[in-house]
Design a protein around this motif. Sequence first.
Motif, PDB file in Angstrom:
ATOM      1  N   UNK A 365       1.053  -0.666   0.002  1.00  0.00           N
ATOM      2  CA  UNK A 365       0.506   0.041  -0.064  1.00  0.00           C
ATOM      3  C   UNK A 365       0.385   1.565  -0.255  1.00  0.00           C
ATOM      4  N   UNK A 366       1.784   1.052   0.831  1.00  0.00           N
ATOM      5  CA  UNK A 366       2.910   2.445   0.624  1.00  0.00           C
ATOM      6  C   UNK A 366       3.664   2.561  -0.495  1.00  0.00           C
ATOM      7  N   UNK A 367       3.859   1.439  -1.211  1.00  0.00           N
ATOM      8  CA  UNK A 367       4.543   1.749  -2.242  1.00  0.00           C
ATOM      9  C   UNK A 367       3.393   2.129  -4.183  1.00  0.00           C
ATOM     10  N   UNK A 368       2.693   1.373  -3.447  1.00  0.00           N
ATOM     11  CA  UNK A 368       1.073   2.190  -4.142  1.00  0.00           C
ATOM     12  C   UNK A 368       0.965   3.809  -4.253  1.00  0.00           C
ATOM     13  N   UNK A 369       0.777   4.101  -2.812  1.00  0.00           N
ATOM     14  CA  UNK A 369       0.166   5.558  -2.703  1.00  0.00           C
ATOM     15  C   UNK A 369       1.704   6.161  -3.461  1.00  0.00           C
ATOM     16  N   UNK A 370       3.145   5.584  -3.464  1.00  0.00           N
ATOM     17  CA  UNK A 370       3.638   6.755  -4.244  1.00  0.00           C
ATOM     18  C   UNK A 370       4.077   6.326  -5.841  1.00  0.00           C
ATOM     19  N   UNK A 371       3.125   5.364  -6.328  1.00  0.00           N
ATOM     20  CA  UNK A 371       3.444   5.232  -7.818  1.00  0.00           C
ATOM     21  C   UNK A 371       4.272   3.879  -7.931  1.00  0.00           C
ATOM     22  N   UNK A 372       4.659   3.115  -6.777  1.00  0.00           N
ATOM     23  CA  UNK A 372       5.471   1.869  -7.040  1.00  0.00           C
ATOM     24  C   UNK A 372       5.025   0.467  -6.707  1.00  0.00           C
ATOM     25  N   UNK A 373       5.751  -0.564  -6.351  1.00  0.00           N
ATOM     26  CA  UNK A 373       5.110  -1.524  -6.238  1.00  0.00           C
ATOM     27  C   UNK A 373       5.990  -2.019  -5.454  1.00  0.00           C
ATOM     28  N   UNK A 374       6.342  -3.495  -4.991  1.00  0.00           N
ATOM     29  CA  UNK A 374       6.384  -4.507  -3.879  1.00  0.00           C
ATOM     30  C   UNK A 374       6.117  -5.533  -4.163  1.00  0.00           C
ATOM     31  N   UNK A 375       7.429  -6.506  -3.991  1.00  0.00           N
ATOM     32  CA  UNK A 375       6.889  -7.937  -4.713  1.00  0.00           C
ATOM     33  C   UNK A 375       8.091  -8.838  -3.912  1.00  0.00           C
ATOM     34  N   UNK A 376       7.261  -9.483  -3.153  1.00  0.00           N
ATOM     35  CA  UNK A 376       7.616 -10.473  -2.062  1.00  0.00           C
ATOM     36  C   UNK A 376       7.392 -12.284  -2.414  1.00  0.00           C
ATOM     37  N   UNK A 377       8.584 -12.662  -2.423  1.00  0.00           N
ATOM     38  CA  UNK A 377       8.809 -14.274  -3.033  1.00  0.00           C
ATOM     39  C   UNK A 377       9.611 -15.333  -2.103  1.00  0.00           C
ATOM     40  N   UNK A 378       9.445 -16.293  -2.291  1.00  0.00           N
ATOM     41  CA  UNK A 378      10.416 -17.257  -2.054  1.00  0.00           C
ATOM     42  C   UNK A 378      11.338 -17.027  -2.906  1.00  0.00           C
ATOM     43  N   UNK A 379      12.852 -17.175  -2.651  1.00  0.00           N
ATOM     44  CA  UNK A 379      14.324 -16.820  -3.777  1.00  0.00           C
ATOM     45  C   UNK A 379      15.158 -18.028  -3.908  1.00  0.00           C
TER      46      UNK A 379
END
Length: 571
Positions: A365-379
């Motif tokens: 949500x923080x990233x979306x509000x500034x026009x960005x994206x966040x990805x999370x997953x297994x490495x």
Amino acid sequence: MRRGWDWLMEPDPWSRRSPWKESGYALLLAVVSVGAGLLMREASPVGLGFFGAGVVVLALLRRRFPATVFLVTSACAGPLAAGIFVLTPMAWSAGRRIESSGRTLAAFVGAYVLLSVSGLLLGGDTGLSTVLGMVLSALIYLALVIVPGLAGRYLAQRQTLLDTLRERNAQLLRESRMVAGQARLLERQRIAQDMHDSLGHQLALIAVHTGALEVDSELTDRQREAVGVLRQASVGAMHELREVVGILREGEQPEAAAVDESGRAVRGTAGVAALVAAARGAGRQVVLRHTGERRPLAAAADHAAYRIVQESLTNAYKHAPGASIAVELRYEPDSLVVEIVNGPAGPGRAGEVVSGGQGLTGLRERARLVGGIVHAGAADGGGFRVAGVLPYGTGEKAPFVVPEDDFPRQSADGSPSEGVPAMNWNVSGQEPVMGEMYGAGGGRRNTLGGVGLGCGIAMLVVVVIGAAVAVGGYFLVKSAGDNLVSKERYEEIAVGTAEEDVRKEMPSGGSFWTSGIRDAEGHPKKPENSECLVVVSEESASEFDREAVFRFCFRDGKLIEKASYEVTVDL
């Protein structure tokens, strides 16, 4: 020049194309009306030229003075049949632009009176009776003037209604935004107060007890160092809590990164090194790397980068204790990439801490509000990876994701966007929810209603024109029967009969059926000092461009000669 066009166009809006459009429209009306007048030979070319110039002036003034221009056009169109080509569009314009219904009714009634009076006084003799002429003119006026005027008024009222609904909808949306904003502010203040009263008290107790424990003489140096870390963490948490409470109460992000008493940044990319140092002090193996040329970020994006690192480290502490952690800040040409990767947890140590599952959601949500994206997953190779992409700027600097708004069809100031109706859209962005503009059946019902009304008006126009044609045809046929003379009636009248008796048996000879025949070629020379009556014969002529006629010549009140012959008529 523009001031003059503004005056002519009032109250309609002015644009760069308006002068060209209005001038072209006025010239088109003038050319059509003058061309029709030339074809019908109603006046001399010079007279029609003056008429065309007047049409141009009236067409340019129709927006500024709709009623006056309509009345003047009606008075001028009476003597000329070609004037109907100007009167119909002027009726449309008057119906659209005259404001009150009373003035509209008075304008159309006055236009009919002027049209009839000018036609009777200045027009030629049509050969029709006064009653028949008034009936035909009323039907023509109804079909070619009243119906276009009603259609123009309907469209103008419909557009006014739509504009009013859009304005009201925009006002409702602005008010709903204000109400929602007030509700959010009150809720934020309540949350801030709860956080301050509960968490602030607990953190203050932790800081006091750890401070007292730190000076205990029975602790070893290693224990005292650990207690000092806990005290510094509690103090930092208190500062961050105070900052968050301030943000919640003020309702806006601070423009500068906050710092603690030691001057160390606690937010933003400048505070990432402090987070890594604190993790290392707690015995974790953390590596921090910076790549690319460092560039400043907007305050909100800088804060989001700090929170991504902070939350990712917290998740690694909880879910992968003992695992190594790598933190990297990559300054790309158009964005900052924040990447945190931790290795797999040690045997039997994963999953020991219960999580609320809200941390990653908050980061997205923080990233979306500034026009960005966040990805999370297994490495790859086990472990977990969190990567955030944050733009350096917002707005015109091409954010990756357009921040959504509570009312995506509403502009920033609450007014409708250009070309898009003001509409409150639901979460799916597809279904309108404004009940005032849509009935229980949705928008399709209103659309069908508008189509039905338009079809009804079109049908009314067709019926009125059809009725006018039928009535006019009936009277033309009746007039033709009354003005044509049979061969038998011609032969029954003998020379020497009284003129009064002959005229009673014959048509008047002044109808439109004989208007072109009286001046045609082929008439024999009439007797001296006589007055002749020319009527049309029922017999067919020998050629297409000729007409069979009868002529009766009178002198001293008696019929002195009658003749049957053919004349050449102009087609």
